[in-house]
Design a protein around this motif. Structure first.
Motif, PDB file in Angstrom:
ATOM      1  N   ASP A  67       0.797  -1.238   0.000  1.00  0.00           N
ATOM      2  CA  ASP A  67       0.000   0.000   0.000  1.00  0.00           C
ATOM      3  C   ASP A  67       0.827   1.284   0.000  1.00  0.00           C
ATOM      4  OD1 ASP A  67      -2.316  -1.432   0.069  1.00  0.00           O
ATOM      5  OD2 ASP A  67      -2.803  -1.001   2.174  1.00  0.00           O
ATOM      6  N   MET A  68       1.910   1.288   0.760  1.00  0.00           N
ATOM      7  CA  MET A  68       2.663   2.530   0.937  1.00  0.00           C
ATOM      8  C   MET A  68       3.327   2.996  -0.347  1.00  0.00           C
ATOM      9  SD  MET A  68       4.123   1.908   4.744  1.00  0.00           S
ATOM     10  CE  MET A  68       3.002   1.102   5.886  1.00  0.00           C
ATOM     11  N   LEU A  69       3.325   2.100  -1.362  1.00  0.00           N
ATOM     12  CA  LEU A  69       3.830   2.467  -2.680  1.00  0.00           C
ATOM     13  C   LEU A  69       2.741   2.284  -3.740  1.00  0.00           C
ATOM     14  CD1 LEU A  69       7.359   0.808  -2.483  1.00  0.00           C
ATOM     15  CD2 LEU A  69       6.906   3.261  -2.681  1.00  0.00           C
ATOM     16  N   ASN A  70       1.525   1.999  -3.276  1.00  0.00           N
ATOM     17  CA  ASN A  70       0.402   1.668  -4.157  1.00  0.00           C
ATOM     18  C   ASN A  70       0.774   0.528  -5.107  1.00  0.00           C
ATOM     19  OD1 ASN A  70      -2.216   1.833  -5.015  1.00  0.00           O
ATOM     20  ND2 ASN A  70      -1.882   3.548  -6.417  1.00  0.00           N
ATOM     21  N   ARG A  71       1.458  -0.441  -4.541  1.00  0.00           N
ATOM     22  CA  ARG A  71       1.820  -1.636  -5.321  1.00  0.00           C
ATOM     23  C   ARG A  71       1.161  -2.836  -4.686  1.00  0.00           C
ATOM     24  NH1 ARG A  71       8.118  -0.409  -5.536  1.00  0.00           N
ATOM     25  NH2 ARG A  71       8.022   1.429  -6.862  1.00  0.00           N
ATOM     26  N   LYS A  72       1.137  -3.916  -5.452  1.00  0.00           N
ATOM     27  CA  LYS A  72       0.509  -5.096  -4.869  1.00  0.00           C
ATOM     28  C   LYS A  72       1.385  -5.636  -3.732  1.00  0.00           C
ATOM     29  CE  LYS A  72       1.716  -8.599  -8.394  1.00  0.00           C
ATOM     30  NZ  LYS A  72       2.823  -9.281  -7.788  1.00  0.00           N
ATOM     31  N   GLY A  73       0.700  -6.331  -2.848  1.00  0.00           N
ATOM     32  CA  GLY A  73       1.379  -6.837  -1.661  1.00  0.00           C
ATOM     33  C   GLY A  73       2.316  -7.985  -1.976  1.00  0.00           C
ATOM     34  N   SER A  74       2.778  -8.602  -0.912  1.00  0.00           N
ATOM     35  CA  SER A  74       3.727  -9.694  -1.040  1.00  0.00           C
ATOM     36  C   SER A  74       3.024 -11.005  -0.706  1.00  0.00           C
ATOM     37  CB  SER A  74       4.878  -9.451  -0.057  1.00  0.00           C
ATOM     38  OG  SER A  74       5.560 -10.645   0.210  1.00  0.00           O
ATOM     39  N   VAL A  75       3.466 -12.073  -1.316  1.00  0.00           N
ATOM     40  CA  VAL A  75       2.903 -13.387  -0.986  1.00  0.00           C
ATOM     41  C   VAL A  75       3.260 -13.796   0.448  1.00  0.00           C
ATOM     42  CG1 VAL A  75       2.840 -14.263  -3.347  1.00  0.00           C
ATOM     43  CG2 VAL A  75       4.913 -14.592  -1.995  1.00  0.00           C
ATOM     44  N   HIS A  76       4.186 -13.076   1.032  1.00  0.00           N
ATOM     45  CA  HIS A  76       4.648 -13.428   2.377  1.00  0.00           C
ATOM     46  C   HIS A  76       3.807 -12.841   3.505  1.00  0.00           C
ATOM     47  CE1 HIS A  76       8.189 -15.419   0.814  1.00  0.00           C
ATOM     48  NE2 HIS A  76       8.315 -14.412  -0.022  1.00  0.00           N
ATOM     49  N   SER A  77       2.802 -12.022   3.159  1.00  0.00           N
ATOM     50  CA  SER A  77       1.941 -11.454   4.205  1.00  0.00           C
ATOM     51  C   SER A  77       0.542 -11.245   3.660  1.00  0.00           C
ATOM     52  CB  SER A  77       2.512 -10.127   4.700  1.00  0.00           C
ATOM     53  OG  SER A  77       1.583  -9.482   5.560  1.00  0.00           O
ATOM     54  N   GLU A  78      -0.443 -11.450   4.543  1.00  0.00           N
ATOM     55  CA  GLU A  78      -1.827 -11.225   4.134  1.00  0.00           C
ATOM     56  C   GLU A  78      -2.214  -9.741   4.266  1.00  0.00           C
ATOM     57  OE1 GLU A  78      -3.657 -12.360   8.545  1.00  0.00           O
ATOM     58  OE2 GLU A  78      -3.714 -13.824   6.894  1.00  0.00           O
ATOM     59  N   ASN A  79      -1.323  -8.929   4.814  1.00  0.00           N
ATOM     60  CA  ASN A  79      -1.616  -7.516   5.042  1.00  0.00           C
ATOM     61  C   ASN A  79      -1.155  -6.670   3.856  1.00  0.00           C
ATOM     62  OD1 ASN A  79      -2.567  -7.878   7.830  1.00  0.00           O
ATOM     63  ND2 ASN A  79      -0.444  -8.502   8.194  1.00  0.00           N
ATOM     64  N   SER A  80      -2.094  -5.895   3.289  1.00  0.00           N
ATOM     65  CA  SER A  80      -1.793  -5.157   2.054  1.00  0.00           C
ATOM     66  C   SER A  80      -0.744  -4.061   2.253  1.00  0.00           C
ATOM     67  CB  SER A  80      -3.075  -4.557   1.472  1.00  0.00           C
ATOM     68  OG  SER A  80      -3.620  -3.607   2.368  1.00  0.00           O
ATOM     69  N   GLU A  81      -0.577  -3.599   3.500  1.00  0.00           N
ATOM     70  CA  GLU A  81       0.413  -2.542   3.738  1.00  0.00           C
ATOM     71  C   GLU A  81       1.823  -3.102   3.980  1.00  0.00           C
ATOM     72  OE1 GLU A  81      -1.787  -3.543   5.926  1.00  0.00           O
ATOM     73  OE2 GLU A  81      -1.074  -3.362   7.996  1.00  0.00           O
ATOM     74  N   PHE A  82       1.941  -4.417   3.939  1.00  0.00           N
ATOM     75  CA  PHE A  82       3.242  -5.050   4.241  1.00  0.00           C
ATOM     76  C   PHE A  82       4.348  -4.586   3.291  1.00  0.00           C
ATOM     77  CE2 PHE A  82       6.062  -8.824   3.460  1.00  0.00           C
ATOM     78  CZ  PHE A  82       6.704  -8.823   4.687  1.00  0.00           C
ATOM     79  N   TRP A  83       5.459  -4.163   3.873  1.00  0.00           N
ATOM     80  CA  TRP A  83       6.667  -3.747   3.132  1.00  0.00           C
ATOM     81  C   TRP A  83       7.787  -4.547   3.779  1.00  0.00           C
ATOM     82  CZ3 TRP A  83       7.641   1.743   0.989  1.00  0.00           C
ATOM     83  CH2 TRP A  83       8.964   1.910   0.617  1.00  0.00           C
ATOM     84  N   MET A 172      -1.456   5.643   1.957  1.00  0.00           N
ATOM     85  CA  MET A 172      -1.540   5.715   0.496  1.00  0.00           C
ATOM     86  C   MET A 172      -1.311   7.106  -0.077  1.00  0.00           C
ATOM     87  SD  MET A 172      -2.765   2.535  -0.361  1.00  0.00           S
ATOM     88  CE  MET A 172      -3.595   2.739  -1.933  1.00  0.00           C
ATOM     89  N   SER A 173      -1.494   8.134   0.744  1.00  0.00           N
ATOM     90  CA  SER A 173      -1.553   9.472   0.165  1.00  0.00           C
ATOM     91  C   SER A 173      -1.191  10.546   1.182  1.00  0.00           C
ATOM     92  CB  SER A 173      -2.986   9.671  -0.348  1.00  0.00           C
ATOM     93  OG  SER A 173      -3.311  11.020  -0.437  1.00  0.00           O
ATOM     94  N   ASN A 174      -0.899  11.752   0.652  1.00  0.00           N
ATOM     95  CA  ASN A 174      -0.613  12.887   1.527  1.00  0.00           C
ATOM     96  C   ASN A 174      -1.892  13.488   2.101  1.00  0.00           C
ATOM     97  OD1 ASN A 174       2.276  12.995   1.465  1.00  0.00           O
ATOM     98  ND2 ASN A 174       2.116  13.603  -0.670  1.00  0.00           N
ATOM     99  N   PHE A 175      -3.032  13.080   1.546  1.00  0.00           N
ATOM    100  CA  PHE A 175      -4.327  13.443   2.121  1.00  0.00           C
ATOM    101  C   PHE A 175      -5.006  12.145   2.524  1.00  0.00           C
ATOM    102  CE2 PHE A 175      -3.178  16.737  -0.870  1.00  0.00           C
ATOM    103  CZ  PHE A 175      -3.315  17.873  -0.095  1.00  0.00           C
ATOM    104  N   ALA A 176      -5.614  12.132   3.715  1.00  0.00           N
ATOM    105  CA  ALA A 176      -6.216  10.881   4.200  1.00  0.00           C
ATOM    106  C   ALA A 176      -7.190  10.314   3.169  1.00  0.00           C
ATOM    107  CB  ALA A 176      -6.922  11.143   5.521  1.00  0.00           C
ATOM    108  N   CYS A 177      -6.925   9.093   2.696  1.00  0.00           N
ATOM    109  CA  CYS A 177      -7.742   8.488   1.625  1.00  0.00           C
ATOM    110  C   CYS A 177      -9.036   7.912   2.190  1.00  0.00           C
ATOM    111  CB  CYS A 177      -6.947   7.414   0.885  1.00  0.00           C
ATOM    112  SG  CYS A 177      -6.731   5.867   1.815  1.00  0.00           S
ATOM    113  N   GLY A 178      -9.038   7.589   3.467  1.00  0.00           N
ATOM    114  CA  GLY A 178     -10.239   7.024   4.085  1.00  0.00           C
ATOM    115  C   GLY A 178     -10.455   5.556   3.743  1.00  0.00           C
ATOM    116  N   GLN A 179      -9.546   4.961   2.982  1.00  0.00           N
ATOM    117  CA  GLN A 179      -9.750   3.607   2.477  1.00  0.00           C
ATOM    118  C   GLN A 179      -8.675   2.611   2.913  1.00  0.00           C
ATOM    119  OE1 GLN A 179     -12.456   2.959   0.510  1.00  0.00           O
ATOM    120  NE2 GLN A 179     -13.038   5.105   0.701  1.00  0.00           N
ATOM    121  N   CYS A 180      -7.605   3.091   3.488  1.00  0.00           N
ATOM    122  CA  CYS A 180      -6.499   2.175   3.780  1.00  0.00           C
ATOM    123  C   CYS A 180      -6.505   1.779   5.256  1.00  0.00           C
ATOM    124  CB  CYS A 180      -5.167   2.817   3.386  1.00  0.00           C
ATOM    125  SG  CYS A 180      -4.652   4.141   4.491  1.00  0.00           S
ATOM    126  N   ARG A 181      -5.695   0.831   5.577  1.00  0.00           N
ATOM    127  CA  ARG A 181      -5.580   0.333   6.944  1.00  0.00           C
ATOM    128  C   ARG A 181      -5.174   1.476   7.910  1.00  0.00           C
ATOM    129  NH1 ARG A 181      -6.094  -2.974  11.436  1.00  0.00           N
ATOM    130  NH2 ARG A 181      -4.234  -2.656  12.681  1.00  0.00           N
TER     131      ARG A 181
END
Ligand SMILES: [Zn+2]
Length: 197
Positions: A67-83, A172-181
């Motif tokens: 999420d923090m790069l607006n890219r798809k997540g990793s197979v190693h975590s179920e959390n979309s914000e995982f980096w 996800m953004s410099n303005f609160a998107c309201g949609q992310c974790r």
């Protein structure tokens, strides 16, 4: 002990800033999408708390995912914000700055609910602390909120509502998107505190 706090401008690290008043607060622009907002929030929070603030840039966009790069997540975590290895990276960069500024300890805003990520667990903090201590500088790592929920940490820190209002949590953004974790968690905390319906 002189402390360096990794300050993202989010709720938890800001509460730790208010609570423990570290000698230096560091915000790192590592290429995350919300970096500008995090820097602005962190700078304002340090101004309110009269703490020293430093901003450093290390572009790691070619290394991250989620999420923090607006890219798809990793197979190693179920959390979309995982980096992968994000906290390890930030602690390492923070440790380099801590050495430059003669800080003996690094503080990080991990709370008890962060254990959804392996690098948000007590095991990780203990291992990372050990890794720092065996190296030059013998730095320590501490996560003062590791046993607390975000709400408990806020209460303990006595952070003012005004200062808390500057926090930025969107991934996800410099303005609160309201949609992310990050936004969901921020809203939930504000609701619990009675600031939002
Ligand atoms: Zn968001």
């Amino acid at each position: 002990m002189s402390d360096l706090l990794l300050l993202s401008g989010g709720i938890e690290s800001s509460a730790i800033a208010a609570w423990l008043r570290p000698s230096l607060c560091l915000t790192i622009d590592y290429g995350q999408l919300a970096s500008q907002a995090e820097i602005t929030s962190a700078a304002q929070i340090c101004k309110e708390l009269k703490l020293k603030h430093l901003v450093r840039k290390a572009d790691t966009t070619q290394f991250g995912s989620g999420d923090m790069l607006n890219r798809k997540g990793s197979v190693h975590s179920e959390n979309s914000e995982f980096w992968p290895f994000r906290n390890q990276l930030l602690i390492t960069l923070g440790a380099m700055i801590a050495m430059q500024h003669d800080c003996a300890r690094i503080l990080i805003g991990t709370v008890v609910t962060d254990l959804r990520h392996k690098d948000g667990t007590k095991d990780f903090i203990v291992a990372m602390n050990k890794l720092l201590i065996i190296q030059e500088g013998k730095l320590n790592l501490s996560a003062p909120g590791i046993e607390l929920t975000s709400i408990e940490l806020i209460h303990k820190s006595k952070i003012s509502t005004g200062t808390l209002g500057w926090c930025h949590s969107c991934h996800m953004s410099n303005f609160a998107c309201g949609q992310c974790r990050g936004c969901f968690k921020h809203s939930e905390i504000m609701r619990t505190l009675g600031y939002e319906r």
